[in-house]
Write a protein that holds these residues in place. Sequence first.
Motif, PDB file in Angstrom:
ATOM      1  N   THR A  83       0.838  -1.204   0.000  1.00 27.42           N
ATOM      2  CA  THR A  83       0.000   0.000   0.000  1.00 27.42           C
ATOM      3  C   THR A  83       0.873   1.255   0.000  1.00 27.42           C
ATOM      4  O   THR A  83       0.593   2.219  -0.713  1.00 27.42           O
ATOM      5  CB  THR A  83      -0.906   0.028   1.247  1.00 27.42           C
ATOM      6  N   LEU A  84       1.946   1.200   0.784  1.00 24.89           N
ATOM      7  CA  LEU A  84       2.881   2.333   0.813  1.00 24.89           C
ATOM      8  C   LEU A  84       3.481   2.564  -0.567  1.00 24.89           C
ATOM      9  O   LEU A  84       3.562   3.700  -1.052  1.00 24.89           O
ATOM     10  CB  LEU A  84       3.976   2.057   1.845  1.00 24.89           C
ATOM     11  N   ALA A  87       1.124   4.218  -2.736  1.00 29.58           N
ATOM     12  CA  ALA A  87       1.011   5.634  -2.395  1.00 29.58           C
ATOM     13  C   ALA A  87       2.140   6.433  -3.034  1.00 29.58           C
ATOM     14  O   ALA A  87       1.939   7.547  -3.527  1.00 29.58           O
ATOM     15  CB  ALA A  87       1.025   5.811  -0.889  1.00 29.58           C
ATOM     16  N   TYR A  90       1.486   6.812  -6.587  1.00 34.35           N
ATOM     17  CA  TYR A  90       0.374   7.774  -6.728  1.00 34.35           C
ATOM     18  C   TYR A  90       0.885   9.208  -6.675  1.00 34.35           C
ATOM     19  O   TYR A  90       0.521  10.047  -7.499  1.00 34.35           O
ATOM     20  CB  TYR A  90      -0.639   7.491  -5.629  1.00 34.35           C
ATOM     21  N   VAL A  91       1.773   9.481  -5.693  1.00 30.82           N
ATOM     22  CA  VAL A  91       2.267  10.846  -5.534  1.00 30.82           C
ATOM     23  C   VAL A  91       3.046  11.286  -6.783  1.00 30.82           C
ATOM     24  O   VAL A  91       2.897  12.413  -7.253  1.00 30.82           O
ATOM     25  CB  VAL A  91       3.143  10.953  -4.264  1.00 30.82           C
ATOM     26  N   MET A  94       0.659  11.717  -9.830  1.00 30.45           N
ATOM     27  CA  MET A  94      -0.180  12.913  -9.746  1.00 30.45           C
ATOM     28  C   MET A  94       0.372  14.054 -10.605  1.00 30.45           C
ATOM     29  O   MET A  94      -0.362  14.815 -11.213  1.00 30.45           O
ATOM     30  CB  MET A  94      -0.215  13.350  -8.285  1.00 30.45           C
ATOM     31  N   PHE A  99      -4.321  15.458 -10.362  1.00 32.61           N
ATOM     32  CA  PHE A  99      -4.819  14.941  -9.090  1.00 32.61           C
ATOM     33  C   PHE A  99      -6.026  14.025  -9.258  1.00 32.61           C
ATOM     34  O   PHE A  99      -6.090  12.947  -8.696  1.00 32.61           O
ATOM     35  CB  PHE A  99      -5.189  16.124  -8.181  1.00 32.61           C
ATOM     36  N   THR A 103      -6.042  10.111  -8.307  1.00 30.90           N
ATOM     37  CA  THR A 103      -6.735   9.758  -7.070  1.00 30.90           C
ATOM     38  C   THR A 103      -7.731   8.622  -7.287  1.00 30.90           C
ATOM     39  O   THR A 103      -7.805   7.686  -6.489  1.00 30.90           O
ATOM     40  CB  THR A 103      -7.471  10.989  -6.510  1.00 30.90           C
ATOM     41  N   PHE A 106      -5.778   5.500  -7.641  1.00 31.64           N
ATOM     42  CA  PHE A 106      -5.168   5.103  -6.358  1.00 31.64           C
ATOM     43  C   PHE A 106      -6.195   4.437  -5.447  1.00 31.64           C
ATOM     44  O   PHE A 106      -5.981   3.340  -4.927  1.00 31.64           O
ATOM     45  CB  PHE A 106      -4.566   6.330  -5.685  1.00 31.64           C
ATOM     46  N   LEU A 107      -7.346   5.101  -5.284  1.00 35.82           N
ATOM     47  CA  LEU A 107      -8.384   4.552  -4.405  1.00 35.82           C
ATOM     48  C   LEU A 107      -8.828   3.177  -4.900  1.00 35.82           C
ATOM     49  O   LEU A 107      -8.938   2.219  -4.131  1.00 35.82           O
ATOM     50  CB  LEU A 107      -9.587   5.498  -4.352  1.00 35.82           C
ATOM     51  N   VAL A 110      -6.025   0.551  -4.258  1.00 31.72           N
ATOM     52  CA  VAL A 110      -5.821   0.161  -2.856  1.00 31.72           C
ATOM     53  C   VAL A 110      -7.012  -0.652  -2.338  1.00 31.72           C
ATOM     54  O   VAL A 110      -6.846  -1.681  -1.696  1.00 31.72           O
ATOM     55  CB  VAL A 110      -5.577   1.390  -1.954  1.00 31.72           C
ATOM     56  N   MET A 111      -8.233  -0.178  -2.649  1.00 28.54           N
ATOM     57  CA  MET A 111      -9.410  -0.920  -2.179  1.00 28.54           C
ATOM     58  C   MET A 111      -9.409  -2.328  -2.759  1.00 28.54           C
ATOM     59  O   MET A 111      -9.694  -3.301  -2.069  1.00 28.54           O
ATOM     60  CB  MET A 111     -10.698  -0.186  -2.574  1.00 28.54           C
TER      61      MET A 111
ATOM     62  N   PHE B 220      -0.973   2.280   8.527  1.00 30.79           N
ATOM     63  CA  PHE B 220      -0.186   1.058   8.328  1.00 30.79           C
ATOM     64  C   PHE B 220      -0.597  -0.014   9.338  1.00 30.79           C
ATOM     65  O   PHE B 220      -0.768  -1.173   9.015  1.00 30.79           O
ATOM     66  CB  PHE B 220       1.321   1.342   8.490  1.00 30.79           C
ATOM     67  N   ILE B 223      -3.928  -1.504   8.446  1.00 27.78           N
ATOM     68  CA  ILE B 223      -3.850  -2.442   7.325  1.00 27.78           C
ATOM     69  C   ILE B 223      -3.292  -3.773   7.813  1.00 27.78           C
ATOM     70  O   ILE B 223      -3.805  -4.841   7.485  1.00 27.78           O
ATOM     71  CB  ILE B 223      -2.959  -1.877   6.197  1.00 27.78           C
ATOM     72  N   ARG B 389     -12.022  -2.013   4.449  1.00 31.10           N
ATOM     73  CA  ARG B 389     -11.279  -2.039   3.182  1.00 31.10           C
ATOM     74  C   ARG B 389     -11.599  -0.809   2.334  1.00 31.10           C
ATOM     75  O   ARG B 389     -10.868  -0.474   1.424  1.00 31.10           O
ATOM     76  CB  ARG B 389     -11.634  -3.316   2.395  1.00 31.10           C
ATOM     77  N   PRO B 393      -8.367   3.093   2.746  1.00 31.38           N
ATOM     78  CA  PRO B 393      -7.808   3.858   1.616  1.00 31.38           C
ATOM     79  C   PRO B 393      -8.219   5.334   1.637  1.00 31.38           C
ATOM     80  O   PRO B 393      -7.410   6.199   1.281  1.00 31.38           O
ATOM     81  CB  PRO B 393      -8.396   3.154   0.392  1.00 31.38           C
ATOM     82  N   PHE B 396      -6.140   7.090   4.150  1.00 32.94           N
ATOM     83  CA  PHE B 396      -4.796   7.176   3.579  1.00 32.94           C
ATOM     84  C   PHE B 396      -4.715   8.376   2.626  1.00 32.94           C
ATOM     85  O   PHE B 396      -3.798   9.201   2.699  1.00 32.94           O
ATOM     86  CB  PHE B 396      -4.502   5.874   2.821  1.00 32.94           C
ATOM     87  N   LEU B 397      -5.731   8.484   1.778  1.00 30.91           N
ATOM     88  CA  LEU B 397      -5.782   9.590   0.828  1.00 30.91           C
ATOM     89  C   LEU B 397      -5.814  10.937   1.552  1.00 30.91           C
ATOM     90  O   LEU B 397      -5.087  11.879   1.189  1.00 30.91           O
ATOM     91  CB  LEU B 397      -7.015   9.434  -0.063  1.00 30.91           C
ATOM     92  N   ILE B 400      -2.454  11.938   2.741  1.00 28.10           N
ATOM     93  CA  ILE B 400      -1.569  12.432   1.678  1.00 28.10           C
ATOM     94  C   ILE B 400      -1.944  13.871   1.319  1.00 28.10           C
ATOM     95  O   ILE B 400      -1.092  14.772   1.291  1.00 28.10           O
ATOM     96  CB  ILE B 400      -1.660  11.514   0.432  1.00 28.10           C
ATOM     97  N   PHE B 410       5.363  18.512  -2.333  1.00 20.56           N
ATOM     98  CA  PHE B 410       5.480  17.061  -2.341  1.00 20.56           C
ATOM     99  C   PHE B 410       6.584  16.603  -1.404  1.00 20.56           C
ATOM    100  O   PHE B 410       6.602  15.473  -0.951  1.00 20.56           O
ATOM    101  CB  PHE B 410       5.735  16.550  -3.758  1.00 20.56           C
ATOM    102  N   LEU B 417       5.319  10.628   4.960  1.00 17.78           N
ATOM    103  CA  LEU B 417       5.355   9.179   4.756  1.00 17.78           C
ATOM    104  C   LEU B 417       6.543   8.568   5.491  1.00 17.78           C
ATOM    105  O   LEU B 417       6.420   7.544   6.166  1.00 17.78           O
ATOM    106  CB  LEU B 417       5.446   8.856   3.258  1.00 17.78           C
TER     107      LEU B 417
END
Lengths: 150, 507
Positions: A83-84, A87, A90-91, A94, A99, A103, A106-107, A110-111, B220, B223, B389, B393, B396-397, B400, B410, B417
């Motif tokens: 997941t990290l 991320a 994703y960054v 972007m 964005f 996004t 990404f969502l 991850v889901m 983390f 999860i 689940r 996420p 998490f979003l 960020i 950034f 992170l």
Amino acid sequence: MKSNRIDLLTGIGLCLISLAVFIYAFEFSGRGVNSYGPNFFPQAIACLLFLASAGLIYQALKGHTTASIESINKAGFIKASVTLALAIIYVFAMNFVGFFIATIAFLYAVMFYLGQRKQIVLTITALSVASVIYGIFSVFLKIPLPEGIL
Amino acid sequence: MSFFYLLEAFQTIFSDLSSLLFILMGVTAGIMVGCLPGLTATMGCALLIPFTFSLPPVQGLLMLMGIFTGGIYGGSISAILIRTPGTPAAAATLLDGHPLSMRGEAGKAIGIGTIASFVGGTIGALIMAFMAPQIAKFGLLFGPPEFFALAIFGLSMIISISGESLLKGAIAALIGLLITTIGFDPLSGVPRFTFNNENLLGGITFIPALIGMFGFAQVFRNIERMELVPQVKSKVGRLLPPFKEVRSLLPTMAKSGSMGAVTGSVPGLGCDIAAFIAYGEAKRTSKTPEKFGQGSLEGIAAPEAANNGATGGAMIPMLTLGVPGDAVTAVLLGALTIHGFQPGPLLFRDHLDVVYPIFAGMILCQLVLLIVGLSGARLFAKLINIDTRILTPVIFLLCIVGSYSMRFSFFDVGLALTIGVIAYFMGKAKFPVSPVLLALILGPMAEQNMRRSLMYSQDDLSIFVTRPISAAFLILAVIMVYSGYRRFKKIKEIEARMQTESQHQEG
């Protein structure tokens, strides 16, 4: 699991860091108004940190470590790491796709990865959450979100 | 005098209905965050600070205080329903809340909890509104040596938030202190530990550090936990308790609320400890102490009144002296600074227009809490059933986006992170994270005031012990560390004895 070994290694690592900080901080001296210049505080803290980590090493060697550490669940740890990684991708993404698109992707990713398999839930959640966040930050709070180069 | 200011502040808030709306939004968001296990009030405030950037300061603060109040209360809902405190402050509530819920009286438990939170919270807010100005007046006597001694006193509180190992707590605080020296030295302008990275010249910014420590690290952990613990579903039942029962509990609520406010106002004790102290006291003085732990209504009323009373109490040292009482108030302090106000005695001299709306807002928060809590408890209980689940996420979003939005950078996201990963491993090795946060706030206060004092005294260190207030704080700090250490030893001894006893029994 007892944390002796981990405490020992952490203690040694912190000892080295505090030494490095102490030596590096000498560079900041000379320009202070009084004899307690910009180097004083970091060096004082570094000394204390050195002592505290020495204490940690001593405890670990004598087997006195009080707290037992939490074991890491391997499958869960891998999940968190992936997941990290998502991320981080994703960054970076972007900046290229903007964005909004990044996004949603990404969502969704991850889901899906965490075990949600229903397409309808995935699509609706990804779209609506991305829109709400975009709306709040970009329109309402006027925070410039990356638009991408597309 | 202060009563007059308070009335005026109410008038200001009511003259602009959007302020009420922000309180409503804050409290609702707080309850949501609070009742979801894994999301604490600290994390809620950290994540929602970015939303307050573009608001006028007072409204932004009202919203954050709403989150604080709602978050501490919301934790009790999941404590009662699924035996998992949504926030640490609700840990005492589950002792009696969950047995009630097992009997099918979850609704009654939540109802009592809500009313107790309202009563306790209002008492706490009132105590804050009338005590804080007096303490601030006293604080006006402080010079640099006093503030240095106060910062040391604040840091000595780390002993009570260190968890299992005092040494590890101290190490965490020292690391936090070292982190605060990154960036320009404010007194001489020398850049320190920046490694020629221009992003670090201003130091490690508060928001990314906060979101890293309390947001990412928690995500983390959540999860990882998905692999271990299956989600528990919740049911509520009938909500409003009969008035007679509530009336008989009122004395307990009032007493626990004021005890909570006093406990909360001691830096380092915070809402969770306040709840346990009040629970113990209620049990000691109860006519039916044997019912405690089996689903006693007093056993819910006491901790809930106390932990919400403690929210008001914890605001006192934060606002008047700039020393946060716990992690959430540390976040609020950061928020005040971001909005351009430096908490401390001068805030009460120069910004009465901000201080009194904060007091009035805190009181209104309790009222909104009562209304939202009683009318929406069923809905909030359903939230606990949201699929993690999907939720994880989204959180998490938010982490960020939140760490990005402070400076549109950034670099900050990467920083948050990284700090999140470090904090995750710190948690695994039982290094507590809260001392780092406290050190981030008190570090600059300690360093700058120490050096200013020494400039003033021409390098004579005795300035810290010859001035009475400063000497008193330093002595208090020593006493605090010593008594904290003794208490810690005692707990360890009891634990060890219990272990050997249980081994004997098994043998």
